[in-house]
Structure formats: structure tokens, C-alpha cells
Design a protein around this motif. Structure first.
Motif, PDB file in Angstrom:
ATOM      1  N   TYR A 186       0.843  -1.200   0.000  1.00 18.70           N
ATOM      2  CA  TYR A 186       0.000   0.000   0.000  1.00 18.70           C
ATOM      3  C   TYR A 186       0.877   1.249   0.000  1.00 18.70           C
ATOM      4  O   TYR A 186       0.638   2.194  -0.775  1.00 18.70           O
ATOM      5  N   LEU A 187       1.880   1.258   0.851  1.00 14.70           N
ATOM      6  CA  LEU A 187       2.783   2.410   0.939  1.00 14.70           C
ATOM      7  C   LEU A 187       3.507   2.632  -0.385  1.00 14.70           C
ATOM      8  O   LEU A 187       3.644   3.770  -0.849  1.00 14.70           O
ATOM      9  N   VAL A 188       3.974   1.552  -1.001  1.00 14.07           N
ATOM     10  CA  VAL A 188       4.676   1.642  -2.277  1.00 14.07           C
ATOM     11  C   VAL A 188       3.770   2.233  -3.358  1.00 14.07           C
ATOM     12  O   VAL A 188       4.173   3.128  -4.113  1.00 14.07           O
ATOM     13  N   LYS A 189       2.536   1.767  -3.430  1.00 14.17           N
ATOM     14  CA  LYS A 189       1.611   2.273  -4.444  1.00 14.17           C
ATOM     15  C   LYS A 189       1.280   3.743  -4.219  1.00 14.17           C
ATOM     16  O   LYS A 189       1.136   4.513  -5.182  1.00 14.17           O
ATOM     17  N   GLU A 190       1.163   4.142  -2.960  1.00 10.58           N
ATOM     18  CA  GLU A 190       0.911   5.549  -2.654  1.00 10.58           C
ATOM     19  C   GLU A 190       2.088   6.413  -3.095  1.00 10.58           C
ATOM     20  O   GLU A 190       1.909   7.520  -3.610  1.00 10.58           O
ATOM     21  N   ALA A 191       3.290   5.912  -2.910  1.00  7.13           N
ATOM     22  CA  ALA A 191       4.482   6.657  -3.327  1.00  7.13           C
ATOM     23  C   ALA A 191       4.533   6.809  -4.840  1.00  7.13           C
ATOM     24  O   ALA A 191       4.863   7.875  -5.371  1.00  7.13           O
TER      25      ALA A 191
END
Length: 363
Positions: A17-22
Motif C-alpha cells: 500500500y505504501l509503495v503504491k501511494e508513493a
């Protein structure tokens, strides 16, 4: 200003999730940081898996390196001009307990001029204060967003530095699971009431005064564990938001079991689980992989065989209270498995089992 903390269940895809948000951030620079080097490399590999490369506007860096590069070095001369601080020394205990903060060299640095890891965030906060906020101001000019993964690992003055970030123009996204608080950046007495599992109360308090959005519902589907394992994991932390299983796979031998000591070799040969133990003093089979509870965090296996401590057995049999660290280690160990979890224990006649006993197949 947009600040958010997401309390996620194990296996819910919080790092993804964090990677996709970045990767959604096409304008502005994003910094992603996390405590361990291992998780730093995992984040990098996931970005590459999604985008085939790491975009120029995304920086991934371990927590201590982040503090040293952006918190200490740019303005360290304002508090200590004698020598450039180029490195740190990792501390498992509190450092320089008998020194006053006014004795800078001995309070913050060892004899080689390396900064103690348990004091680096304290120094960053000190520098920011003495420079009237230049540390945070500089970061605001470089990064539009800062994401922190496995935020439950942060402690002590780390939380004070996070608070400084939350009051800045930078968009802050924090992701973690307080139930998996098996590691910690330091053992400082500062903010000790919020260490590991209890960090949840810290963010709840910040949410109450409107500093950060608190989300404990978005990432509560565990896509790793089958329902039987999810339900057991929920029983370890019944007071928190309960996760649901997103693993709909159907295979033989699913769920949670007890395996007698005499049946361990047969169980290992039949199901090839990864062995999990509290520490290396626990005897295990040399024929199959073994990992300590804490070190298994972030990994996934089809099946695990857990060698429980005495306190864990007491909890399984009688619901005895577990120490916070033991509870978190147990939660981590259980939630590594996709299909089955087994505990090594030979029941006594008086024991009342609420977990099925594995019965060795006799050919």
C-alpha cells in the motif's frame, strides 16, 4: 497538511500500500524510510516490481541513515563544530547513562566520534530547536511527502521527531502494526509508555487533538492466513480491531494444531513447515529451516511449526496473561503461515485442549 497513520493487520499488504501511494506521487519528492535494512531493500524491490525502476522522485533510506543525513549533518556545527559526525554505533541498551547532556562528546558520541544510535533522534530534535526549525524547514523544501513503514519499531525521541514532522507542511504517511512490536530502534526512557505495542495509544492521542488521521479499518483483511489462523491471531489481541481472512484457498491440513514432541519428526517430514522459536537455545530439527520469532517478521510461509515458551503454553491452555513482548512475538510467529500453524507440546492428562491435537498417520 495531510497526515495519516494506518494501523494494519498482518498480511494485509501494508508495505505494498505504501509503495503504491508513493508511485502515485508524480509531482514532488517522496522519502520512504523504515527501521531495518532488510525492510528497506524489500521496499526497493517492490517499487521495482511495480514500476520496473525506482523513480527519481522517490528515495528509500533506512531510519538511522535518514536521521544522520537530514537531521544531524546539515546543521551539526550549530551544536558541535569540533568534528563531522560521519557514522553511528548501534546500541541495544541505553548509552552514556552517567553523563550530562551538556557534556556533548561523552553524552552523544563514543570515543571514535560515532553517535550512539539511541541518541541520534534526540540530537536531531536538539539541533532543530537550536536552529529555530532549520532541520524541518530544509526537509520541507526537499520532500513533499515522507512515508514511514513499520512505524511501531520507532521509540524514544523518534516519536518527538515524528511530531515535528506532523506539524510541518510535509505530507506524512505512517504505516505499521503495533501488534508486531518485536523490534525497537532504541531503549530510551523517553516516551517509554508508548513503546512497541503501546505506540497505538500515542497516535490515538495525536488523533484526538487533530494532528493526524487515525485509520485502523482500511487494511484489516489478512490475505496471507486462512480463516482458522486469522481467528487464532485475533485471540492474541482481542482488544483491538479484528482482522478478517482474505485467503480463500482450500488445501489439506489447514488450521491450528498441537503436535506431540514424539510426533515432531513425522510432522516435519509430512508437511515441511518452517520451524519458529523464541531464541537459539531452543532445540529444533537440523533437517528443516528455523527462524527466531522476531526475525520472521515480514516473511510468509505455507506452514510453521512453533516451539512455544512456557508462558505461551500457559496462555494456550489457561489464558494466562502474556508479557507485551511475548504477545507480539507470538502474533508475528502465528501470522507467518498461510495454511497451518502447529505448536510443539505434549499434553498432560489434566490439560484441557482448545486446539486440536495432530494425529500422526499410521500407514
Amino acid at each position: 497538511m495531510s497526515n495519516k497513520v494506518i494501523i494494519a493487520a498482518a498480511g494485509s499488504g501494508k508495505t505494498q500500500y505504501l509503495v503504491k501511494e508513493a508511485l502515485k506521487s508524480s509531482s514532488g519528492n517522496v522519502l520512504i524510510t523504515t527501521f531495518t535494512d532488510k525492510n528497506t531493500e524489500e521496499i526497493k524491490s517492490r517499487i521495482i516490481a511495480e514500476a520496473n525502476y525506482i523513480p527519481k522522485n522517490i528515495t528509500v533510506i533506512p531510519w538511522f541513515s535518514f536521521l544522520l543525513k537530514h537531521g544531524v549533518r546539515p546543521y551539526q556545527s550549530m551544536v558541535y563544530a569540533d568534528k563531522r559526525i560521519d557514522n553511528l554505533i548501534l546500541m541495544n541498551q541505553q548509552s552514556a547513562l552517567r553523563t550530562e547532556e551538556s557534556d556533548f562528546c561523552h553524552h552523544y558520541l563514543n570515543n571514535d566520534g560515532k553517535i550512539y544510535s539511541d541518541k541520534i533522534s534526540k540530537l536531531v530534535c536538539k539541533i532543530d530547536k537550536q536552529t529555530n526549525g532549520l532541520v524541518i524547514s530544509r526537509l520541507s523544501q526537499i520532500y513533499s511527502s515522507i512515508f514511514i513503514d513499520e512505524v511501531q519499531d520507532l521509540a524514544g525521541y523518534d516519536l518527538e521527531f515524528i511530531k515535528l514532522l506532523l506539524y510541518s507542511p510535509i505530507n506524512i504517511l505512517l504505516v505499521g502494526d503495533h501488534r508486531q512490536g518485536t523490534f525497537t530502534t532504541n531503549n530510551s526512557s523517553k516516551n517509554k509508555q508508548y513503546r512497541q505495542e503501546r505506540i497505538n495509544t500515542y497516535f490515538s492521542a495525536l488523533h484526538a487533538v487533530g494532528i493526524i488521521e487515525y485509520d485502523d479499518t482500511t487494511l484489516q483483511t489478512n490475505y496471507r492466513c486462512v480463516p482458522e489462523i486469522c481467528n487464532f491471531a485475533n485471540s492474541i489481541f482481542p482488544e483491538y480491531c479484528q482482522c478478517v481472512s482474505g485467503n480463500k484457498t482450500s488445501v489439506n491440513h489447514m488450521g491450528v494444531y498441537i503436535v506431540k514432541d514424539d510426533d515432531v519428526d513425522s510432522y516435519l517430514d509430512t508437511f515441511s513447515p518452517v520451524q519458529l522459536r523464541n531464541n537459539k537455545t531452543t532445540a529444533v530439527s537440523s533437517k528443516y529451516p528455523v527462524i527466531n520469532f522476531g526475525a520472521s517478521k515480514g516473511q510468509s510461509f505455507d506452514r510453521v511449526l512453533i516451539y512455544p515458551t512456557y508462558s505461551i503454553i500457559k496462555w494456550i491452555l489457561k489464558g494466562a496473561e502474556l508479557k507485551p513482548e511475548t504477545r507480539s512475538k507470538l502474533y508475528v510467529a502465528v501470522t507467518r503461515a498461510r495454511y497451518s500453524v502447529a505448536f510443539v507440546y505434549t499434553p498432560k492428562k489434566k490439560d484441557v485442549l482448545n486446539i486440536p491435537l495432530y494425529k500422526k498417520r499410521i500407514d
